[in-house]
Every structure is written in structure tokens, then in C-alpha cells.
Design a protein around this motif. Structure first.
Motif, short mmCIF file in Angstrom:
data_model
loop_
_atom_site.label_atom_id
_atom_site.label_comp_id
_atom_site.label_asym_id
_atom_site.label_seq_id
_atom_site.Cartn_x
_atom_site.Cartn_y
_atom_site.Cartn_z
N CYS A 44 -79.65 40.92 -13.81
CA CYS A 44 -78.93 42.19 -13.99
C CYS A 44 -79.18 43.14 -12.82
O CYS A 44 -78.27 43.82 -12.35
CB CYS A 44 -79.37 42.84 -15.30
SG CYS A 44 -78.71 42.04 -16.78
N ILE A 68 -82.89 43.38 -22.75
CA ILE A 68 -82.10 42.25 -22.29
C ILE A 68 -82.08 41.22 -23.41
O ILE A 68 -83.12 40.73 -23.84
CB ILE A 68 -82.71 41.60 -21.03
CG1 ILE A 68 -82.90 42.62 -19.91
CG2 ILE A 68 -81.85 40.42 -20.57
CD1 ILE A 68 -81.63 43.10 -19.27
N SER A 122 -83.40 36.95 -16.71
CA SER A 122 -82.13 37.64 -16.97
C SER A 122 -82.19 39.09 -16.52
O SER A 122 -81.20 39.64 -16.02
CB SER A 122 -81.79 37.57 -18.46
OG SER A 122 -81.58 36.23 -18.87
N THR A 131 -72.20 35.66 -16.62
CA THR A 131 -73.34 35.81 -17.53
C THR A 131 -74.04 34.49 -17.78
O THR A 131 -75.23 34.45 -18.05
CB THR A 131 -72.87 36.40 -18.87
OG1 THR A 131 -71.89 35.54 -19.44
CG2 THR A 131 -72.29 37.78 -18.70
N ALA A 161 -76.99 33.58 -15.33
CA ALA A 161 -77.93 34.66 -15.06
C ALA A 161 -79.35 34.16 -14.88
O ALA A 161 -80.08 34.64 -14.02
CB ALA A 161 -77.87 35.68 -16.20
N VAL A 162 -79.77 33.17 -15.69
CA VAL A 162 -81.17 32.77 -15.68
C VAL A 162 -81.57 32.12 -14.35
O VAL A 162 -82.60 32.46 -13.76
CB VAL A 162 -81.47 31.83 -16.86
CG1 VAL A 162 -82.86 31.19 -16.71
CG2 VAL A 162 -81.41 32.61 -18.17
N ASP A 201 -80.85 37.65 -23.94
CA ASP A 201 -80.31 36.43 -23.34
C ASP A 201 -79.93 35.49 -24.49
O ASP A 201 -80.80 34.86 -25.10
CB ASP A 201 -81.36 35.78 -22.43
CG ASP A 201 -80.87 34.48 -21.81
OD1 ASP A 201 -79.66 34.20 -21.90
OD2 ASP A 201 -81.70 33.75 -21.25
N GLU A 216 -87.06 33.32 -19.77
CA GLU A 216 -85.61 33.51 -19.61
C GLU A 216 -85.24 34.98 -19.73
O GLU A 216 -84.30 35.45 -19.06
CB GLU A 216 -84.88 32.65 -20.64
CG GLU A 216 -84.97 31.17 -20.28
CD GLU A 216 -84.54 30.22 -21.39
OE1 GLU A 216 -83.99 30.69 -22.40
OE2 GLU A 216 -84.75 29.00 -21.24
N VAL A 270 -76.51 38.93 -22.16
CA VAL A 270 -76.23 37.93 -21.13
C VAL A 270 -76.41 36.54 -21.74
O VAL A 270 -76.82 36.40 -22.88
CB VAL A 270 -77.15 38.09 -19.90
CG1 VAL A 270 -76.98 39.44 -19.25
CG2 VAL A 270 -78.62 37.88 -20.28
N GLY A 271 -76.11 35.50 -20.95
CA GLY A 271 -76.22 34.13 -21.44
C GLY A 271 -74.89 33.59 -21.90
O GLY A 271 -73.91 34.33 -22.09
N ASP A 317 -82.89 25.86 -14.29
CA ASP A 317 -82.73 26.37 -15.65
C ASP A 317 -82.18 25.25 -16.52
O ASP A 317 -80.98 25.00 -16.52
CB ASP A 317 -81.78 27.58 -15.65
CG ASP A 317 -81.34 27.98 -17.06
OD1 ASP A 317 -82.15 27.81 -17.99
OD2 ASP A 317 -80.20 28.45 -17.22
#
Length: 588
Positions: free
Chosen positions: A216, A236, A212, A411, A414-415, A238, A208, A380-381, A23
Motif C-alpha cells: 500500500c 490492512i 500488504s 490487489t 500486493a503480497v 489481506d 502477509e 487487499v488480496g 508468495d
């Protein structure tokens, strides 16, 4: 509902393998991986030790920064590039710092507003793809060292898998086939894969947003949503450094878990780096008459804003401070006292506002496109950690009957984890087409149509006689169509050739139309909402032996060639191919 790992199936391959998810983010990057042992359920690991941050236990992210010397040689990257010794050497030897390089790969259709700031120039002899490849190479070497040092018999493990490991590269929702091609080229430049068809097949892509989603599921974070497949959708968001990637889904089954996209995914340049860019421009104006208004001082103050104020800001009614200097730093007219720049809460809130409004506007569009299915948002992110972003989304979306939640752990990684989950679990069974896809065809001239008359100068005659107009658009796949992975969209076409030798280099251009849901009549080649998605090439010369010659107007000989264009959209990577029949045998 169990976390994703609890429902994961054992690896069915015959030999040990390794899958790496890389990522590369606009501001921070990370790597996750899984060792694939035949008959065993894969476990996801994160690379949690990088050069330059050994003192930070369990940190899974490093800055997306590279230093090059004046000859274009990479000298430092990642966390090392932020070290005091590297900074001093870079200044002494004239190295150039390259950051935000991921933004250079963006589609031309995605405009970038940098508030007067510019992306740093590329090093000598390097393209954006080269820089991306250099950083991939750096992450790959770090990953090799981590695996070899961390796992028992790490050297033997790496030797066993190094020539056949699989890669998953994540990218923003707005990236398309052209960007995937550049990323695959960067993987070759970075030494991850050889420049062969077999090597290229070892790269997979995931958006992405979808990565994500899998993260989750993996962490059981969305258990309340996943355990209640009532048809309610969830979104979601991100929120990263460069982009906000927004994807909407609904549960269609729980044993096994089946998830479908319910709206075309969105991607906007409104991530945390743009808050920082707005802050830098704001400080430049605020401090222009102060001794702290020099470029170096502004860079330092903006960096401290990033590290402190931006991350902690939560109340627009309270005074905010940017601690940047010593107790002796003072300029009361500029709001500086005791080494701190004083700001009102309203001033800081204004720096966030364009990003928040972009997020809310996109979420509203997703709710509309999903016919109101979306009832919850998962944030997230890295930017998701912002208390202000979180509270503002809650405040503005609650009146719409949409709840906003965010995981309380990890978070920011996550990716990368979710990309491995995508590879192993593959929960999403259907996606929604973002745009309209088709090809050019020749339209029969209608002398009673004003549009046709305005294009009369483009008329030409086929060997068989009809007068036709070029640049007509034929839609193969419309926008907002729900597509399962096994679905193929195809249309049959024919062309006339007067020379069979042209069949050896037969080529069809696939067009992408971004202008909405109404099928356009014509391809406007210079318009922003039309672009070439890809070219499909085929050698149709085997048809020469079976093609029957015909006599056209004026006695000219020609041949009619019939073929089919197929589009495969259900996977995260768009594919198109030409299909034809030779002696009753279908060939692709």
C-alpha cells in the motif's frame, strides 16, 4: 506523501545482488524481485509470464496446483496444470492433483473447518514440506527463465547473483517459528538455498499483513492516511484464498516514514476458498436427487460458481445464476434451466456470511486492542475483489466510524511486491507481541497453598536442599507488548548440576501461552493454549573449568550455573538465545 519507491534509499551493498519474494498462496501464487545494484535505488519487478498462460499478458499469479504421478514424481504445476492436455493425461495415467497444500503447514492451534471436504491425500513418499518445496522449486525455475529472457544480458545477470541471492518468503499472520522452520526446509528441498548456515541466512520471512502494508505504501494507495500522521491507526485486511490476515498500524513519523503496529495481528481461516467449500456442500444437498448431483457434476458446478457467480455477486435481493452447461441441460425441480443453476441472492449471501462475520469480529477486536486508534480499513488480496465482501464490510463498519477502502489496481499481487518493499524499505519499526512467551522454572513448595498440595507428588529436592515444584511458568515477554526491533527481553536463571558433563548438551524450552493477558502460574503441557515455541541449545562445557563445587545435603557435590535467556521479538522472525559469563566475558 510520495509512494514508497520515492523515498527508497540506494542499495548500499558492494556487489550486485538479487532479492526474490515468493508468495505461495492457498489458491494462487506469485513472485516479485529486485535487482540490487550498488548505489542505485532498487526497482520492483513482477514475474508476469508463466508456462501455460503465455496468452494472458501481464498475469502475475498462477494457481497453487501440482500434479504427481503414482510414484510421487511432479508432472505439472501452476497454470500448466489447468490445461486441457494435462487434465486428460492426468485422468489417463492416474495422476493425483494436490491443491490447498499450504493449509497443511498451519499451526495445530489453528483449526480448519472444511464443511465436510478433505484436503487431497499427499502423493507417495511426500510430506507437506516436500510438496511446498516442489512448488518453490517450480516458481524458482519460472523466475530464472523470466529474468534470463526479459533482461538484457539476462544470462550474465543470473550467473552473477545465483550463489548469493536473497529470498523473502511471506506467510499468514498466524504462522509461527515452527512454520518458518518448515518453509526454510522446503526452500532447501526446492534447491533455492544450500543446507548450510550461510544458505539458511539468505531466507527472510514477512507476514502477509506486513507485506500488504508495504504494498500500500509502495503504490501510494494510502497517501491520505500516510500524509496525515494524526495518530489515527489504519488496518490492512489481506483477504486471500485461505486466510484473512489482519494487521493494525499507526504512523509515527513521515521523514523518514515510520510505522508501528498498534495491536497483535490476527489470522483466521475465512478466505475465499471457504466460500467455495460451503458452496460445494450446499450444491451437494440441493442437487442430491438430481442427475447433476454426481461428484464430477458437483465439482464442475462448484468450479463455475468460483469463476463467475462468486466473483460477481453484489446484491442479495437479485436472483443469481451459475452457468455450467449447455442450453440442453435442464432440471426444473433442481432450479436448472438452459445450463444454468438458479439461486436466490439470499442463498449466495449465506455462503459468504461466515467469512464476513469472521472479518468483522477480528476488525472489532483490533479496534479494541488498539484503544480505538483504527479509523480506516484497507482491503487487499484476491478475495478483496469481491463486491459483496467489500460492500458488507463497509455497511457493518461504517457505524463504528471506520471507513473501508480498497485499491483499484493489482490487489492480488500486493503480497509479493510488498515483501520486496519490506526487504528494501523496512517501514515498520515496532510490532506488538501476539502471545505470551516464557520458560519453565521451579517454584518453592508452599504447604499452605492448595494448588501446591495437589502437585505434592511432583516434588523434588535440589542438591542445595530446597524442595521445589516443576512446571511453573515464568513470563519473559507478555502479550500485547509494543516491541521495537532493537529491544531484547531477558531473564536471568540458575540451575544446579551434579555432573559437569551435562553442560555440553544444555537445553531450554521456550513456551508460548495463548490463553490471554493474565500470566499463568503453571504450564499445562497437554492444553491447547500452551505449546513449545522452540528449544534453545548451548554448549556450556566451557563453564566447567571455572565453576566452583559446593557441598549439598548429604555431602553430595554440585555446581551452580547462572545463565540468561534472551528473546528477540521485534523482527518478523522470533529469535531466542542463551547467554552466560565465563571469566567475566559475556558469551552467546
Amino acid at each position: 506523501m510520495k509512494p514508497g519507491a520515492g523515498t527508497r534509499k540506494p542499495y548500499i551493498g558492494q556487489t550486485r545482488s538479487l532479492v526474490l519474494a515468493v508468495d505461495i498462496g492457498t489458491t494462487f501464487s506469485g513472485v516479485s524481485y529486485a535487482i540490487l545494484e550498488p548505489g542505485e535505488v532498487p526497482k520492483i519487478h513482477g514475474v508476469t509470464r508463466f508456462p501455460g498462460q503465455e496468452h494472458v499478458a501481464g498475469n502475475s499469479k498462477i494457481p497453487s496446483i501440482i500434479y504427481y504421478d503414482q510414484h510421487g514424481n511432479m508432472k505439472a504445476a501452476g497454470a500448466e496444470a489447468d490445461g486441457a492436455s494435462v487434465l486428460a493425461q492426468a485422468e489417463d495415467e492416474g495422476w493425483s492433483k494436490i491443491e490447498l497444500f499450504k493449509l497443511r503447514l498451519r499451526p495445530k492451534t489453528m483449526t480448519l473447518k472444511m464443511n465436510g471436504m478433505r484436503l487431497s491425500p499427499l502423493p507417495p513418499g511426500k510430506s507437506a514440506v516436500d510438496v511446498f518445496g516442489d512448488f518453490l522449486s517450480y516458481l524458482f525455475r519460472c523466475t530464472q527463465s523470466f529474468i534470463v529472457d526479459t533482461h538484457a544480458n539476462g544470462h550474465a545477470l543470473w550467473r552473477a547473483v545465483e550463489h548469493d541471492m536473497q529470498f523473502v518468503l511471506s506467510h499468514p499472520n498466524g504462522w509461527e517459528g515452527a512454520q518458518q522452520t518448515k518453509m526454510r526446509r522446503a526452500a532447501i528441498i526446492g534447491g533455492l538455498i544450500p543446507d548450510t548456515d550461510e544458505g539458511k541466512s539468505r531466507i527472510r520471512f514477512v507476514t502477509e499483513g506486513e507485506a500488504s502494508l508495504h504494498a500500500c505504501v509502495l503504490n501510494g494507495l494510502a497517501a491520505d492516511v500516510l500524509s496525515n500522521p494524526s495518530g489515527h491507526g489504519f488496518l490492512i485486511l489481506d483477504a486471500g484464498g485461505g486466510t484473512l490476515d489482519i494487521s493494525s498500524y499507526a504512523i509515527r513519523g513521515t521523514s523518514p516514514l515510520v510505522i508501528e503496529e498498534v495491536a497483535p495481528p490476527d489470522c483466521v481461516f475465512a478466505g475465499s476458498v471457504f466460500v467455495s467449500r460451503r458452496a460445494r456442500a450446499f450444491f451437494a444437498e440441493k442437487l442430491q436427487s438430481s442427475k447433476y448431483g454426481s461428484p464430477d457434476s458437483l465439482d464442475h458446478i462448484a468450479k463455475r460458481f468460483d469463476e463467475t457467480t462468486k466473483r460477481l455477486f453484489r446484491d442479495s435481493k437479485e436472483l443469481q445464476f451459475v452457468p455450467f452447461g449447455s442450453p440442453l441441460d435442464k432440471d426444473l425441480t433442481a432450479g436448472i434451466r438452459g445450463g444454468q443453476l438458479r439461486l436466490t441472492g439470499g442463498e449466495v449471501a449465506a455462503l459468504f456470511e461466515p467469512s464476513i462475520q469472521a472479518a468483522v469480529a477480528s476488525i472489532r477486536s483490533q479496534i479494541q486492542a488498539s484503544s480505538g486508534q483504527v479509523k480506516s480499513v484497507w482491503l487487499v488480496g484476491g478475495f478483496a475483489a469481491s463486491p459483496w465482501l467489500f460492500s458488507q464490510l463497509q455497511e457493518q463498519l461504517n457505524p463504528l466510524g471506520v471507513s473501508v477502502s480498497r485499491p483499484d489496481s493489482q490487489t492480488s499481487k500486493a503480497v509479493a511486491d510488498g515483501a520486496i518493499g519490506f526487504y528494501c524499505d523496512h517501514h515498520v519499526s515496532a510490532r506488538v507481541s501476539k502471545f505470551m512467551y516464557g520458560v519453565e522454572f521451579l517454584r518453592t513448595f508452599d504447604p499452605n497453598d492448595e494448588e501446591h498440595l495437589s502437585r505434592k507428588h511432583r516434588l523434588f529436592e535440589l542438591p542445595s536442599g530446597p524442595k521445589l515444584l516443576p512446571d511453573a511458568f515464568d513470563c519473559i515477554l507478555a502479550r500485547s507488548v509494543r516491541v521495537k526491533e532493537s529491544t531484547v527481553f531477558s531473564r536471568k536463571y540458575c540451575t544446579e548440576v551434579t555432573n559437569l558433563s551435562t553442560l555440553s548438551v544444555f537445553e531450554v524450552e521456550i513456551w508460548c501461552y495463548r490463553g490471554g493477558d493474565v500470566v499463568p502460574k503453571w504450564i499445562l503441557r497437554n492444553a491447547d493454549h500452551f505449546s513449545t515455541l522452540c528449544y534453545v541449545r548451548a554448549d556450556l562445557s566451557p563453564l566447567a573449568s571455572s565453576a566452583q563445587p559446593k557441598q549439598g545435603t548429604g555431602g553430595k557435590q554440585y555446581w551452580t550455573i547462572v545463565f540468561t535467556i534472551e528473546i528477540h521479538f521485534g523482527l518478523t522472525e522470533f529469535k531466542a538465545r542463551i547467554k552466560w559469563i565465563d571469566h567475566d566475558v559475556s558469551i552467546v
